[in-house]
Design a protein around this motif. Structure first.
Motif, PDB file in Angstrom:
ATOM      1  N   UNK A 128       0.832  -1.206   0.000  1.00  0.00           N
ATOM      2  CA  UNK A 128       0.000   0.000   0.000  1.00  0.00           C
ATOM      3  C   UNK A 128       0.854   1.237   0.000  1.00  0.00           C
ATOM      4  N   UNK A 129       0.152   2.292   0.066  1.00  0.00           N
ATOM      5  CA  UNK A 129      -1.254   2.521   0.283  1.00  0.00           C
ATOM      6  C   UNK A 129      -2.138   2.265  -0.921  1.00  0.00           C
ATOM      7  N   UNK A 130      -3.399   2.616  -0.681  1.00  0.00           N
ATOM      8  CA  UNK A 130      -4.436   2.351  -1.654  1.00  0.00           C
ATOM      9  C   UNK A 130      -4.205   2.981  -3.016  1.00  0.00           C
ATOM     10  N   UNK A 131      -3.661   4.187  -3.037  1.00  0.00           N
ATOM     11  CA  UNK A 131      -3.419   4.841  -4.322  1.00  0.00           C
ATOM     12  C   UNK A 131      -2.375   4.069  -5.130  1.00  0.00           C
ATOM     13  N   UNK A 132      -1.327   3.592  -4.470  1.00  0.00           N
ATOM     14  CA  UNK A 132      -0.310   2.801  -5.171  1.00  0.00           C
ATOM     15  C   UNK A 132      -0.928   1.501  -5.693  1.00  0.00           C
ATOM     16  N   UNK A 133      -1.766   0.874  -4.903  1.00  0.00           N
ATOM     17  CA  UNK A 133      -2.441  -0.347  -5.345  1.00  0.00           C
ATOM     18  C   UNK A 133      -3.258  -0.044  -6.602  1.00  0.00           C
ATOM     19  N   UNK A 134      -3.957   1.086  -6.597  1.00  0.00           N
ATOM     20  CA  UNK A 134      -4.711   1.503  -7.772  1.00  0.00           C
ATOM     21  C   UNK A 134      -3.824   1.682  -8.987  1.00  0.00           C
ATOM     22  N   UNK A 135      -2.623   2.191  -8.789  1.00  0.00           N
ATOM     23  CA  UNK A 135      -1.683   2.356  -9.901  1.00  0.00           C
ATOM     24  C   UNK A 135      -1.240   1.002 -10.454  1.00  0.00           C
ATOM     25  N   UNK A 136      -1.079   0.013  -9.573  1.00  0.00           N
ATOM     26  CA  UNK A 136      -0.757  -1.338 -10.048  1.00  0.00           C
ATOM     27  C   UNK A 136      -1.924  -1.885 -10.867  1.00  0.00           C
ATOM     28  N   UNK A 137      -3.144  -1.652 -10.411  1.00  0.00           N
ATOM     29  CA  UNK A 137      -4.296  -2.103 -11.190  1.00  0.00           C
ATOM     30  C   UNK A 137      -4.347  -1.386 -12.536  1.00  0.00           C
TER      31      UNK A 137
END
Length: 190
Positions: A128-137
């Motif tokens: 994480x955080x959530x924004x980084x996870x979103x970037x992986x998606x």
């Protein structure tokens, strides 16, 4: 084949941390630590599957503060369970002298080959955080979401995942009861 797995805890109202980026709420919940009886075996098995951890700057800074890693030799390595880590940041942040840490910036897609190579046959923990996870998606590199839902609400703070991932892309593959937590595992499809 290397998978990219987001494994985290979140509040019932969908926050990763409080408005001050603190996780104190998590450790106040009965069984809220990875070494608690409810989480120890599953978390140990999860860590055994991981070859590399990836984290963003807010998560990294929280870890440095909580573990006193800049002053305590081995603290960062212990926090990463002995695994190498990649830090995504656009800022110049301090790095513990003994840390196996690769600092990168720019689009996630620019670093996927390097991360996969370092993970070998093991999975990657997108901490994480959530924004980084979103970037992986966004980069097509999010394969699984594991979230332990805690019985607490915060009313604010960083969200679990500040991206839209539709139900057509998420398949519930496991639900388990871990003390006060409901642990959910979703497979993410392209």
């Amino acid at each position: 084949m290397t998978r990219f797995v987001f494994n985290t805890a979140a509040t019932l109202d969908g926050h990763l941390a409080d408005p001050d980026h603190s996780l104190a709420w998590l450790f106040e919940v009965e069984g809220g630590t990875p070494d608690s009886a409810e989480h120890a075996d599953p978390f140990t098995a999860f860590l055994a599957s991981i070859g590399v951890t990836v984290l963003g700057s807010s998560t990294y800074e929280w870890l440095l503060r909580e573990t006193n890693a800049l002053d305590e030799p081995g603290a960062f390595t212990d926090a990463m369970s002995g695994k190498p880590a990649f830090l995504f940041t656009s800022r110049d942040l301090p790095v513990p002298a003994d840390a196996d840490l690769t600092v990168v910036s720019g689009p996630v897609s620019d670093h996927l080959d390097q991360i996969r190579a370092r993970a070998g046959e093991s999975d990657v923990w997108v901490m994480g955080g959530g924004d980084l996870v979103g970037q992986f998606d966004d980069a097509g590199a999010l394969d699984e979401i594991q979230v332990s839902i805690a019985p607490v609400t915060l009313g604010g703070g960083p969200p679990l995942l500040p991206r839209r991932i539709g139900s057509d892309r998420l398949r519930l593959v496991d639900v388990s009861h871990r003390g006060q937590f409901a642990h959910l595992t979703y497979r993410v499809s392209r």
